[in-house]
Design a protein around this motif. Structure first.
Motif, PDB file in Angstrom:
ATOM      1  N   ASP A 154      39.080  39.912  31.134  1.00 12.82           N
ATOM      2  CA  ASP A 154      37.947  40.350  29.777  1.00 12.82           C
ATOM      3  C   ASP A 154      39.279  41.779  29.182  1.00 12.82           C
ATOM      4  O   ASP A 154      39.173  41.840  28.143  1.00 12.82           O
ATOM      5  CB  ASP A 154      37.274  40.967  30.695  1.00 12.82           C
ATOM      6  CG  ASP A 154      36.667  39.669  30.608  1.00 12.82           C
ATOM      7  OD1 ASP A 154      36.930  38.960  30.590  1.00 12.82           O
ATOM      8  OD2 ASP A 154      35.335  40.302  31.516  1.00 12.82           O
ATOM      9  N   TYR A 200      47.538  34.277  39.525  1.00 17.10           N
ATOM     10  CA  TYR A 200      46.414  34.853  38.248  1.00 17.10           C
ATOM     11  C   TYR A 200      46.996  35.243  36.924  1.00 17.10           C
ATOM     12  O   TYR A 200      47.638  36.407  36.670  1.00 17.10           O
ATOM     13  CB  TYR A 200      45.104  35.582  38.667  1.00 17.10           C
ATOM     14  CG  TYR A 200      44.527  36.425  37.609  1.00 17.10           C
ATOM     15  CD1 TYR A 200      43.301  35.422  37.539  1.00 17.10           C
ATOM     16  CD2 TYR A 200      44.360  37.568  37.461  1.00 17.10           C
ATOM     17  CE1 TYR A 200      42.723  35.566  36.897  1.00 17.10           C
ATOM     18  CE2 TYR A 200      43.566  37.837  36.419  1.00 17.10           C
ATOM     19  CZ  TYR A 200      42.435  37.279  35.596  1.00 17.10           C
ATOM     20  OH  TYR A 200      41.975  37.130  35.076  1.00 17.10           O
ATOM     21  N   ASP A 235      45.880  36.841  30.591  1.00 12.68           N
ATOM     22  CA  ASP A 235      45.694  36.268  29.209  1.00 12.68           C
ATOM     23  C   ASP A 235      44.374  35.989  29.618  1.00 12.68           C
ATOM     24  O   ASP A 235      43.216  35.854  28.575  1.00 12.68           O
ATOM     25  CB  ASP A 235      46.211  34.746  29.297  1.00 12.68           C
ATOM     26  CG  ASP A 235      46.411  33.567  30.133  1.00 12.68           C
ATOM     27  OD1 ASP A 235      45.836  34.352  31.310  1.00 12.68           O
ATOM     28  OD2 ASP A 235      46.816  32.391  29.589  1.00 12.68           O
ATOM     29  N   ASP A 236      43.799  36.269  30.575  1.00 13.65           N
ATOM     30  CA  ASP A 236      42.843  35.203  30.945  1.00 13.65           C
ATOM     31  C   ASP A 236      41.231  36.833  31.331  1.00 13.65           C
ATOM     32  O   ASP A 236      40.699  37.214  31.593  1.00 13.65           O
ATOM     33  CB  ASP A 236      42.461  34.550  33.109  1.00 13.65           C
ATOM     34  CG  ASP A 236      41.174  33.453  32.110  1.00 13.65           C
ATOM     35  OD1 ASP A 236      40.238  33.232  30.953  1.00 13.65           O
ATOM     36  OD2 ASP A 236      40.243  32.989  33.469  1.00 13.65           O
ATOM     37  N   TYR A 272      41.593  38.851  41.033  1.00  8.93           N
ATOM     38  CA  TYR A 272      40.848  37.727  40.371  1.00  8.93           C
ATOM     39  C   TYR A 272      42.495  37.051  40.768  1.00  8.93           C
ATOM     40  O   TYR A 272      42.298  36.308  41.851  1.00  8.93           O
ATOM     41  CB  TYR A 272      41.404  37.922  39.099  1.00  8.93           C
ATOM     42  CG  TYR A 272      40.067  38.375  38.299  1.00  8.93           C
ATOM     43  CD1 TYR A 272      38.218  37.548  39.072  1.00  8.93           C
ATOM     44  CD2 TYR A 272      39.844  38.975  37.387  1.00  8.93           C
ATOM     45  CE1 TYR A 272      37.297  38.574  38.413  1.00  8.93           C
ATOM     46  CE2 TYR A 272      39.115  39.605  36.381  1.00  8.93           C
ATOM     47  CZ  TYR A 272      37.573  38.655  37.454  1.00  8.93           C
ATOM     48  OH  TYR A 272      35.862  39.337  36.325  1.00  8.93           O
TER      49      TYR A 272
END
Ligand SMILES: Cc1cc2nc3c(=O)[nH]c(=O)nc-3n(C[C@H](O)[C@H](O)[C@H](O)COP(=O)(O)OP(=O)(O)OC[C@H]3O[C@@H](n4cnc5c(N)ncnc54)[C@H](O)[C@@H]3O)c2cc1C
Length: 719
Positions: free
Chosen positions: A623, A617, A620-621, A692
């Motif tokens: 929040d 995962y 950088d993604d 995630y």
């Protein structure tokens, strides 16, 4: 082995067994049939002795190799046909070869699967077999009540070497073979198989089988006694335990011993708290924090600040580091430990016998007698014998904290965790840092892309990273200090690096000298740490070692972990001993990006041929990472193929060392990714990255066929 040959082998076995059943071949392997055929068989043997031996041995080998019933009958028949001597020789070899083939078949078909499926639970068994397997096999072979075909199959699933299996089997089966062959010479008089082995004979075999094990234990006992033989054991002891060294390992040892009301003395020759407090974890993390502040100030515009300039005084930064050390100091102080019930002596300890420790403090000498000793003397920076190093002078993690002026041009020798943490910190604090590493990449224990992420950041921040550079010699030329390296990437071309100061961070050597270990004959390992067994006992079972001096890990938390085992085994080992458990060991390197790991990474799984699936995962993604302008890094999870069982996790990014705790807990208690996915994580936090990652794994394993049916169902309910 590829699957096709395995499948062919399996099919051949199934075909053979099918034929066995279809043609009722088993009916030829019973006592009555053999007795009726005895005269014909003997005539055949007399007419064609060589063919008789070859065919007989071939059938015997086939029966045992395929684990078919009939070996006992064949042995009796062998006795009848060939007599005691030749029968024993032929059957001894045929049975051993057959057993070996059965072993190899089972190993090819099942070994990998069993080790993969149950490897983690088989650890202790595997270790036991590696150490004592031959003894166990010999015992099992000697006692003919254990069905031989089961022994062949079970042993094949362990790490026992095939050669060992063969010769131990042949030796172990010999006595039983002689008994059955001898009975076979009197075949006509045998009415039932059960009669061949009388209970008395069985008991003798059992005793004979147990003998090697008992003998081994006796030898161990005698060896232990022998180790102590040249020493005089005190009549009584002043202490239950003396811990030498008040670093992480010694402090925890003393703490636990005092908590369980043992009389314990802690001896420290230098500073309470050892490396971690004084020259290791604590000052390095304090320095990293100041350096990070400077780095963040430089990134002010990323956070919407027009002007932010961190004007700092290097000496003040280093003073703050000392203030942090002083603030933590009371946790490890003499006063605190004395309050806890530990007797603390400041002085240098030498072990003078297995039960006595001599302490030199000031000009005074005192000797304590103790039932147990825990060696927790830690490690020191390893300084490689590079020509010229002594002449140019060098810094290590021991004395770098004394600096009050930042070196202008600093060479950091070493690309491990300590080298990386300090290289980045000094670079951020204004030094022109050249980091020299002989290996092709920094942080070599981590996966290549992880090393690359750290290297990219270092280079972006201005560290001159020289991987594949071997330091050859130091010299002073026209008043300037120079490091001469070989560039291993460019045909060992000579590279000259001018510098003002060099910091040596190429590893740590255990503190084993001057402790009396040589006099006691306590051996060291290949890596020069104190040799211990799985209970952390040295050659003398009442002398233990833990922490950096024992290895294999060199962390504060592993030192504390080992200290528990050493203390509990020392104080209560006569009731129960615990093997030090290294199954889930986490660690972190606190550079930026921070890197944390627990369990396997891809490199290690590949080296150990452990099958795995990777799920990643990208942080950088995330929040929270985006909100904090820290949108970089990853969570990389290795799982058992097709399962959510975690084999290892690497996290790169902000607070990686904290985030990994969830996976450490999961691995320690056997929780899989499904459990992490089913746990509420607060929004928006960095910890959501773990969830995630689990979600990515789940998506990759979604039951596609079922989902297509569900899709049809939804279409149907819509009408
Ligand atoms: C720069 C740096 C950063 C680090 N960062 C981390 C980190 O972030 N996290 C982490 O987990 N680990 C870190 N470590 C490693 C950690 O410091 C060590 O693993 C830990 O200190 C080991 O503890 P120990 O008790 O085995 O040894 P030590 O802490 O070295 O303690 C041994 C003690 O024994 C004393 N001693 C030696 N001989 C005698 C004798 N004959 N008589 C009496 N006393 C004696 C010594 O004076 C010393 O105080 C770092 C190390 C360094 C150098």
């Amino acid at each position: 082995m590829k699957n096709t040959p395995r499948l062919l082998l399996l099919l051949a076995i199934i075909a053979f067994m099918g034929a066995w059943l279809a043609f009722d071949l088993g009916s030829y392997f019973n006592l009555d049939f053999i007795k009726t055929q005895q005269a014909a068989l003997e005539a055949w043997r007399t007419a064609k002795p060589l063919s008789a031996v070859v065919i007989y041995a071939g059938v015997y080998i086939a029966v045992t190799a395929l684990s078919l019933p009939g070996a006992v009958i064949m042995t009796l028949a062998g006795g009848a046909l060939f007599g005691l001597l030749w029968g024993t020789i032929i059957i001894s070899f045929a049975s051993s070869i057959g057993a070996m083939l059965a072993f190899l078949i089972a190993r090819v078909l099942l070994h990998d699967w069993v080790q993969r499926r149950f490897g983690d639970k088989l650890g202790a068994i595997n270790q036991g077999v590696e150490k004592d397997g031959a003894f166990y096999l010999f015992t099992l072979r000697l006692v003919p009540i254990f069905p031989f075909f089961i022994i062949n199959l079970v042993m094949a699933l362990t790490p026992m070497r095939a050669v060992t299996f063969y010769w131990v089997s042949q030796l172990g089966m010999l006595a039983g073979t002689i008994v059955y062959v001898n009975a076979g010479t009197q075949l006509a008089r045998i009415d039932a198989l059960e009669g061949i082995l009388s209970p008395g004979l069985l008991a003798s075999f059992a005793l004979l089988g147990l003998f090697p094990l008992i003998a081994r234990k006796a030898v161990e006992y005698i060896k232990r006694r022998k180790v102590y033989a040249r020493w005089t054991r005190p009549q009584r002891f002043d202490r239950n335990l003396v811990a030498i060294g008040a670093g992480s390992a010694g402090l925890v040892t003393a703490y636990i011993a005092a908590a369980v009301k043992a009389r314990v003395t802690l001896v420290e020759k230098h500073r309470m708290g050892g490396d971690c407090l004084n020259t290791g974890c604590v000052p390095s993390k304090a320095l990293i924090r100041s350096a990070k502040f400077v780095s963040q100030a430089r990134r002010a515009d990323e956070f919407g600040m027009r002007h932010a300039h961190a004007e700092f005084d290097f000496a003040a930064v280093m003073e703050r580091v000392q203030r942090v050390v002083q603030a933590v100091e009371p946790h490890d102080s003499v006063e605190r430990y004395t309050r806890l019930g530990v007797e603390v002596i400041e002085g240098e300890a030498i072990i003078t016998s297995p039960w006595t420790v001599q302490i030199r403090s000031g000009g005074k000498l005192q000797t304590l007698s103790t039932r147990n000793i825990v060696i927790a003397t830690g490690a020191r920076p390893f300084v490689p014998p590079i020509p010229g190093l002594e002449d140019v002078g060098y810094l290590t993690s021991d004395n770098v904290w004394d600096l009050r002026e930042c070196p202008k041009r600093l060479i950091v020798l070493g690309g491990g965790p300590i080298g990386c943490e300090l290289a980045q910190s000094f670079s951020r604090l204004g030094a022109l840092v050249t980091q020299v590493e002989m290996l092709p990449r920094i942080m070599i224990r981590e996966d290549p892309e992880v090393s690359q992420m750290v290297a990219d950041r270092f280079v972006a921040e201005g560290v001159d990273l020289r991987t594949g550079h071997k330091a050859k010699r130091f010299l002073i030329e026209n008043g300037e200090k120079l490091l001469i390296c070989e560039n291993l990437n460019r045909d060992n071309a000579e590279v000259r690096i001018p510098f003002d100061q060099v910091l040596v961070a190429v590893g740590r050597a255990a503190n084993t000298s001057g402790l009396g270990l040589e006099e006691l004959g306590i051996p060291l390992t290949r890596t020069r740490t104190v040799e211990t067994n799985e209970y952390l006992q040295t050659l003398y079972p009442n002398i233990y070692a833990c922490g950096d001096v024992a290895g294999p890990y060199q962390f504060t938390h592993t030192a504390a972990h080992q200290a528990w085992y050493a203390t509990v085994n020392a104080l209560f080992g006569c009731f129960k001993r615990f093997r030090a458990d290294y199954s889930v060991i986490p660690w972190a390197t606190f550079c930026e990006p921070e890197v944390a790991r627990v369990g396997l990474n891809e490199t290690e799984a590949g080296e150990k041929s452990i099958p795995y699936e990777v799920t990643t995962y990208g942080i950088d993604d995330l929040d929270r990472a985006i909100a904090d302008s820290e949108a970089h890094g990853l969570v990389k999870v290795l799982t058992v193929p097709g399962k959510d069982k975690i084999l290892g996790v690497t996290i790169v990014g902000e607070h990686a060392g904290d985030l990994i705790a969830e996976f450490v807990l999961a691995m320690r208690h056997g929780l899989g990714l499904n459990k992490i996915l089913g746990t509420i994580h607060i929004y928006p936090t960095m910890a959501e990255a773990n969830k995630y990652a689990a979600g990515n794994w789940k998506r990759a394993h979604a039951p596609q066929r079922l989902l297509r049916w569900v899709e049809r169902y939804h279409a149907w309910v819509r009408g």
